[in-house]
Structures are given as structure tokens and as C-alpha cells.
Enzyme design. Structure first.
Site, short mmCIF file in Angstrom:
data_model
loop_
_atom_site.label_atom_id
_atom_site.label_comp_id
_atom_site.label_asym_id
_atom_site.label_seq_id
_atom_site.Cartn_x
_atom_site.Cartn_y
_atom_site.Cartn_z
N HIS A 119 5.80 0.68 -3.38
CA HIS A 119 5.32 0.33 -2.05
C HIS A 119 6.51 -0.14 -1.22
CE1 HIS A 119 3.54 -2.11 1.14
NE2 HIS A 119 2.49 -1.31 1.01
N GLU A 167 3.87 5.75 4.60
CA GLU A 167 3.77 4.51 5.40
C GLU A 167 5.10 4.19 6.05
OE1 GLU A 167 2.51 1.24 2.79
OE2 GLU A 167 0.55 1.52 3.73
O1 G3P Z 1 -0.22 -0.88 1.54
C1 G3P Z 1 -0.82 -0.90 2.77
C2 G3P Z 1 0.03 -1.46 3.80
O2 G3P Z 1 1.36 -1.47 3.61
C3 G3P Z 1 -0.41 -1.23 5.19
O3 G3P Z 1 -0.44 -2.46 5.77
O4 G3P Z 1 -1.39 -4.25 7.05
O5 G3P Z 1 -0.52 -2.24 8.21
O6 G3P Z 1 -2.61 -2.08 6.88
P1 G3P Z 1 -1.29 -2.77 7.06
#
Ligand code: G3P
Length: 260
Positions: A119, A167
Site C-alpha cells: 500500500h 491509488e
Molecule cells: O487504501 C485506501 C486508501 O489509501 C484510500 O484512502 O482515505 O482516500 O479513501 P482514502
């Protein structure tokens, strides 16, 4: 055991002892994976409450929802509901002398169905990602490898994880949804991963907070979402999660006309 029913649905069966009764854990796509991170709002008993909220939303919508609590909470969360539980991280250590490391088999024994790997907040070098994936398979854990760029997504897809989660770190926790702010990174990752291996699923995450963000992600070809603050820090997490799941329930994959 993985059985592909049709392109949009994948069933994973894992058996887990739950209070002496055998129980089947089913993960389907589209999938919502709620990462509880190290948020105070989602530790200890509160982590259990998030798993139970996910179970209620699953019962109401049929949309598969998994949660990733902190390692210390994992067994209690796994024993508290039917919600599939993922580790936030595992190490490559083998059974034996590995003080302080997270043993994949111990996570599986504690009721874990899957794991996040690399992650953005626990990044690993590529060779360690590959080694960790091998260990996840040995422990029969469903592996979701995270990537911060399209290139990285294609690279880790070549290691054949079960899923890749794209991400962009700068949007994580921002409330600015990747599916709207950087749609090209989602569609780019889908294309790049499917070119490497069409069986690898693609999730997207960062800044997702409502049903519209989910619909935008699915329209870009994502097969699920990775979400944290939009649910964990919501005034009413049940309402927030239901809104995300409802968007998936409404979603109809585009019909592809096959000519000739
Ligand atoms: O692992 C999920 C994360 O990194 C996304 O975070 O708080 O933007 O939904 P968020």
C-alpha cells in the site's frame, strides 16, 4: 478455489471456522475494500463495528464488501461477522525465527481471506512485492497489490496478483476522487493491467467518498474500489458505505456489440 462465472462476476470460496460452524466466505466483483488503516475511529471494538456495518450493507445490496483492520484487531473482526477480512500488510517471513514480522500463515489462521501488498503507506520494493505475493499464495490469501502509477500497475500485474489497486498518493485522504480528478490514471491502469493479464482485477482508490465517485470509477473500467476516510471518518459510516454499494448495485456494465 476461484471459479469465473462470467466476466463481471468472480467467486472466491474460502472456508473458515466460525464458532464451530463451517462458513463460506464469498467475494464477488464489483468489490468494495474498506481499509481501516490506523484510524482511531476504526480500532478495537470499533473495527468490529465496521465489519458488522459492512455485513448489513452486503445483506441489503448483495455487493461484496471486505475490511482491512489493523493486524492486532484481525482475529476479533474475523470472528465477529461474515465480512471477509484482509490484512493491511504481510511479510515474506517463513514459520520459525521471525520475531516482529507478520507471518502470512498466522494471518490466514486468524481468519484472514486476503491481504493488501505494498500500500502507498507501506510501500515495498518490486522484488519484495514479488516475494510477498508468493508467500500470500502459499498461505492461500487473496492478494491485492497496490500501485501509485500506471507503469507500476503494469509491472506488478506481471507477477499475477489477484487484483491491482491503483491509488495516486497525493489524492489519498483528500476527499478529491481519483475517478474524477485523474480519470486517465484509472483507465490507463485498467488498460495496462488487462494487456499484461486480463484475469487480474483492477480496483481504484484515493479520495472516493460517494456513489458518484464509484459510478465514475466503474465507467473507467475499474472493477471495484479501495476506500478509507470516506467511510471511516464519515458522520454515519453505514450511510456512507450504503451509498457506495448502491452505486455499484445500479451499475450495469456497458453492453459490447460483437459484430460478425
Ligand atoms: O487504501 C485506501 C486508501 O489509501 C484510500 O484512502 O482515505 O482516500 O479513501 P482514502
Amino acid at each position: 478455489m476461484l471459479i469465473l462465472a462470467d466476466p463481471f462476476k468472480a467467486y472466491i470460496y474460502h472456508r473458515r471456522q466460525l464458532v464451530g460452524a463451517m462458513s463460506a466466505i464469498i467475494i464477488r466483483y464489483p468489490l468494495i475494500l474498506v481499509n481501516l488503516k490506523t484510524y482511531e475511529e476504526a480500532m478495537g471494538q470499533r473495527a468490529i463495528e465496521f465489519a458488522r456495518i459492512a455485513e448489513r450493507v452486503y445483506e441489503k445490496t448483495g455487493i461484496s464488501i471486505a475490511v482491512a483492520p489493523q493486524a492486532v484487531d484481525l482475529q476479533a473482526v474475523a470472528d465477529s461477522s461474515e465480512t471477509p477480512v484482509f490484512a493491511q500488510h504481510i511479510d515474506t517471513v517463513k514459520p520459525g525465527k521471525g520475531t516482529g514480522h507478520i507471518l502470512p500463515e498466522a494471518m490466514a489462521e486468524a481468519g484472514c481471506e486476503g491481504t493488501l501488498i505494498s500500500h502507498s503507506e507501506r510501500q515495498l520494493p518490486l522484488d519484495v512485492i514479488e516475494a510477498t505475493l508468493k508467500r500470500a499464495r502459499e498461505a492461500d490469501l487473496y492478494a491485492v497489490v497496490c500501485a501509485d502509477t500506471v507503469e507500476k500497475a503494469a509491472q506488478v500485474a506481471s507477477y499475477v496478483p489477484d487484483a491491482v489497486a491503483i491509488e495516486p498518493p497525493e489524492l489519498i485522504g483528500s476527499g478529491i476522487p481519483v475517478s474524477k480528478a485523474q480519470p486517465e490514471i484509472v483507465s490507463g491502469a485498467v488498460e495496462a493491467v488487462k494487456r499484461v493479464n486480463p484475469d487480474v482485477k483492477v480496483l481504484c482508490g484515493a479520495g472516493i467518498t460517494d456513489g458518484e465517485d464509484v459510478t465514475a470509477a466503474l465507467e473507467l473500467g475499474a472493477e471495484g474500489i479501495l476506500v478509507a476516510s470516506g467511510v471511516v471518518k464519515a458522520k454515519d459510516p453505514y450511510v456512507a458505505l450504503l451509498d457506495l454499494a448502491r452505486a455499484m448495485q445500479r451499475w450495469k456494465p456497458p453492453v459490447v456489440d460483437v459484430v460478425g
